[in-house]
Enzyme design. Structure first.
Site: not given
Ligand code: TYD
Length: 139
Positions: A57
């Site tokens: 993303h």
């Molecule tokens: P995401 O940013 O989509 O992870 P990645 O990009 O590493 O695959 O986040 C995964 C999950 O964690 C999503 O449900 C949101 C949550 N999250 C938080 O609650 N706080 C945060 O600071 C981050 C980075 C994710």
């Protein structure tokens, strides 16, 4: 969302101080010094099963600094024009990624630990999950 958010997108490896000591080495990072933004959030990624990818993303506003505190992983960076892979495997440097950059993390080694410093609190509306939408803004 306007095209403005995709301007000035950039990324670069930033070396951190490394204090060598026979008792063990020490590195550190200070906001507005080594980290070019105010750190409003820190999160870390760990226990990644073999073959899994994270990210996939872009952010509209968030800037990040990514360090491999332990082990290794690859960060694939895409500014809409070119794609580059950074292999992070030492804790004394990190990858700065501005807003408006598509990023993906993969090839996590066993027991790797990715530390991410972020410029804004978690905001689900800051994410661009669709690559075509992202490309549309970069044009
Ligand atoms: P995401 O940013 O989509 O992870 P990645 O990009 O590493 O695959 O986040 C995964 C999950 O964690 C999503 O449900 C949101 C949550 N999250 C938080 O609650 N706080 C945060 O600071 C981050 C980075 C994710």
């Amino acid at each position: 969302m306007t095209k403005l958010v995709m301007q000035n997108s950039t990324y670069k490896i930033i070396d951190l101080p490394k204090i060598l000591d026979r008792r063990g080495n020490l590195s550190f990072a200070e906001e507005f010094n080594h980290i070019p933004f105010k750190i409003n959030r820190t999160y870390w990624i760990y226990d990644v099963p073999g073959g899994e990818t994270r990210g996939g993303h872009a952010y509209k506003e968030n800037q990040e600094f990514i360090i491999a505190l332990s082990g290794s992983f690859d960060v694939i960076i895409d500014n809409g024009k070119e794609r580059k892979t950074f292999s992070l495997n030492r804790s004394y440097y990190g990858l700065y990624v501005s807003k408006g950059i598509w990023r993906q993390m993969e090839n996590f080694s066993t027991n790797s630990l990715a530390l991410v410093m972020a410029s804004i609190p978690y905001d689900p509306f800051d994410y661009i999950y669709n690559y075509e939408v992202f490309k549309g803004h970069v044009k």
